[in-house]
Design a protein around this motif. Sequence first.
Motif, PDB file in Angstrom:
ATOM      1  N   ARG A   1     112.796 -24.994  14.584  1.00 20.95           N
ATOM      2  CA  ARG A   1     112.746 -26.243  13.628  1.00 20.95           C
ATOM      3  C   ARG A   1     113.040 -25.769  11.790  1.00 20.95           C
ATOM      4  NH1 ARG A   1     111.414 -31.108  15.964  1.00 20.95           N
ATOM      5  NH2 ARG A   1     109.962 -30.696  17.568  1.00 20.95           N
ATOM      6  N   ALA A   2     113.957 -26.222  11.227  1.00 21.23           N
ATOM      7  CA  ALA A   2     114.469 -26.239   9.953  1.00 21.23           C
ATOM      8  C   ALA A   2     113.905 -27.051   8.975  1.00 21.23           C
ATOM      9  CB  ALA A   2     115.890 -26.194  10.007  1.00 21.23           C
TER      10      ALA A   2
ATOM     11  N   PRO B   1     118.508 -41.087   8.081  1.00 25.77           N
ATOM     12  CA  PRO B   1     117.158 -41.923   8.518  1.00 25.77           C
ATOM     13  C   PRO B   1     116.549 -41.159   9.769  1.00 25.77           C
ATOM     14  CG  PRO B   1     118.989 -43.243   8.962  1.00 25.77           C
ATOM     15  CD  PRO B   1     119.621 -42.239   8.253  1.00 25.77           C
ATOM     16  N   GLY B   2     115.296 -40.905   9.720  1.00 24.60           N
ATOM     17  CA  GLY B   2     114.559 -40.355  10.646  1.00 24.60           C
ATOM     18  C   GLY B   2     114.168 -38.765  10.164  1.00 24.60           C
ATOM     19  N   ILE B   3     114.623 -38.563   9.109  1.00 21.18           N
ATOM     20  CA  ILE B   3     114.490 -37.126   8.591  1.00 21.18           C
ATOM     21  C   ILE B   3     113.082 -37.298   7.914  1.00 21.18           C
ATOM     22  CG2 ILE B   3     114.749 -35.192   6.796  1.00 21.18           C
ATOM     23  CD1 ILE B   3     116.900 -35.013   9.062  1.00 21.18           C
ATOM     24  N   GLN B   4     112.130 -36.743   8.037  1.00 21.54           N
ATOM     25  CA  GLN B   4     110.697 -36.730   7.583  1.00 21.54           C
ATOM     26  C   GLN B   4     110.796 -35.939   6.183  1.00 21.54           C
ATOM     27  OE1 GLN B   4     107.821 -38.095   9.331  1.00 21.54           O
ATOM     28  NE2 GLN B   4     108.183 -37.333  11.433  1.00 21.54           N
ATOM     29  N   VAL B   5     110.064 -36.617   5.314  1.00 22.77           N
ATOM     30  CA  VAL B   5     109.863 -36.050   4.012  1.00 22.77           C
ATOM     31  C   VAL B   5     108.429 -35.679   3.330  1.00 22.77           C
ATOM     32  CG1 VAL B   5     110.750 -35.975   1.615  1.00 22.77           C
ATOM     33  CG2 VAL B   5     112.016 -36.814   3.148  1.00 22.77           C
TER      34      VAL B   5
ATOM     35  N   ALA C   1     101.954 -26.030   5.461  1.00 22.12           N
ATOM     36  CA  ALA C   1     102.389 -25.806   6.687  1.00 22.12           C
ATOM     37  C   ALA C   1     101.832 -26.852   7.901  1.00 22.12           C
ATOM     38  CB  ALA C   1     101.965 -24.354   7.133  1.00 22.12           C
ATOM     39  N   ARG C   2     100.533 -26.847   7.867  1.00 19.60           N
ATOM     40  CA  ARG C   2      99.612 -27.760   8.630  1.00 19.60           C
ATOM     41  C   ARG C   2     100.142 -29.351   8.670  1.00 19.60           C
ATOM     42  NH1 ARG C   2      96.090 -31.436   9.096  1.00 19.60           N
ATOM     43  NH2 ARG C   2      96.015 -31.666   6.852  1.00 19.60           N
ATOM     44  N   ARG C   3     100.467 -29.674   7.377  1.00 26.89           N
ATOM     45  CA  ARG C   3     101.171 -30.964   7.329  1.00 26.89           C
ATOM     46  C   ARG C   3     102.650 -31.013   7.776  1.00 26.89           C
ATOM     47  NH1 ARG C   3      99.162 -34.314   2.808  1.00 26.89           N
ATOM     48  NH2 ARG C   3     100.867 -35.523   3.568  1.00 26.89           N
TER      49      ARG C   3
ATOM     50  N   LEU D   1     103.641 -33.302  11.081  1.00 27.79           N
ATOM     51  CA  LEU D   1     104.658 -34.290  11.139  1.00 27.79           C
ATOM     52  C   LEU D   1     105.864 -33.926  12.151  1.00 27.79           C
ATOM     53  CD1 LEU D   1     105.470 -35.234   7.461  1.00 27.79           C
ATOM     54  CD2 LEU D   1     104.570 -36.654   9.030  1.00 27.79           C
ATOM     55  N   LEU D   2     106.016 -32.786  12.311  1.00 26.19           N
ATOM     56  CA  LEU D   2     107.154 -32.306  13.351  1.00 26.19           C
ATOM     57  C   LEU D   2     106.410 -32.343  14.839  1.00 26.19           C
ATOM     58  CD1 LEU D   2     108.886 -29.383  11.296  1.00 26.19           C
ATOM     59  CD2 LEU D   2     109.761 -31.965  12.021  1.00 26.19           C
ATOM     60  N   ASN D   3     105.144 -32.577  15.071  1.00 24.81           N
ATOM     61  CA  ASN D   3     104.646 -32.571  16.259  1.00 24.81           C
ATOM     62  C   ASN D   3     104.572 -30.904  16.955  1.00 24.81           C
ATOM     63  OD1 ASN D   3     103.694 -35.331  16.627  1.00 24.81           O
ATOM     64  ND2 ASN D   3     105.803 -35.842  17.123  1.00 24.81           N
ATOM     65  N   ASP D   4     104.416 -30.293  15.953  1.00 19.82           N
ATOM     66  CA  ASP D   4     104.717 -28.602  16.390  1.00 19.82           C
ATOM     67  C   ASP D   4     103.071 -28.402  16.455  1.00 19.82           C
ATOM     68  OD1 ASP D   4     107.288 -28.361  16.397  1.00 19.82           O
ATOM     69  OD2 ASP D   4     107.207 -27.608  14.460  1.00 19.82           O
ATOM     70  N   PRO D   5     102.661 -27.297  17.330  1.00 14.79           N
ATOM     71  CA  PRO D   5     101.414 -26.848  17.596  1.00 14.79           C
ATOM     72  C   PRO D   5     101.088 -25.958  16.512  1.00 14.79           C
ATOM     73  CG  PRO D   5     102.970 -25.790  18.927  1.00 14.79           C
ATOM     74  CD  PRO D   5     103.601 -26.825  18.486  1.00 14.79           C
TER      75      PRO D   5
END
Lengths: 138, 136
Positions: free
Chosen positions: B15-16, B87-91, B121-123, B127-131
């Motif tokens: 993820r970037a 649109p769709g990019i989280q901020v 990092a947690r936030r 948002l990215l649904n990463d573990p």
Amino acid sequence: MAADDHSPSETSPSTILVIEPDILVRMTIADYLRSCGYKVFEGVTADDVVTVLGTEHKIDIVLVEVLLTGSMDGFALAQWLREKHPAVDVVLTSGIAKAAEQAADLCDEGPLEKPYHPQEVVRRINILRERRRTAPQA
Amino acid sequence: MLSAMASQEEATRQRAVLVVEDEILIRSAVAEFLRNVGYRVIEAADAAEAVAIFASRTQIDLVFSDINMPGPMDGLGLVRWIADHHPGIQVILTSAISHARSAGRSGAGFLPKPYRLAEAARRIASLLNDPPQEEA
């Protein structure tokens, strides 16, 4: 270690501060240097160098574009570093002609002319680190 | 089949995160922490640089931006630009001054300064649904 090896020339990685106003150039060279194992800071102006050197962060080499906005251009920054932080090596980069002549007394090999290959940056860095490592202690 | 392969590729892609922050010490600290937990990080010093990164078609999954920055566009302006063009990019916006309400209206998350790097990092992971990720 050979000077043209594309990896840090010491066991602890050198820290490079890349000062480049063009974000795409900065991102490319910073990513490449990180992939080679260096710790890299990214900045835009000479003021960023002054800020970082005012902290406990140890910087080995500043890779800086000649043309900068702000209080100092690359030449002035190199001169300032030589006076105030002689342990920090400088590699100038430039897209402008004649920069090599202007830089003659600041940078032994002259600025890296753009477009430069990232491997050439690493070669220069390793030469500087090797020179610093083998220099007689003051 | 192809879409299954594409989604698997998407799931394993690094993820970037685009970090937009004018203060080099804060930007470097956040960027280094996020790299250590596994993200690819692009550093921008202002909103104009962030726009240049999007124009270069560099893959960006999330933007983590300061609100108060020099230049004609601040962080709230950047959120509006991203909503219009990507649109769709989280901020996630950050600021030492409370802008939670403005950030909320813009659709961005808000993290007040000073923040703990692990919290940032947690936030981002949330948002990215990463573990949850451990620092390397």
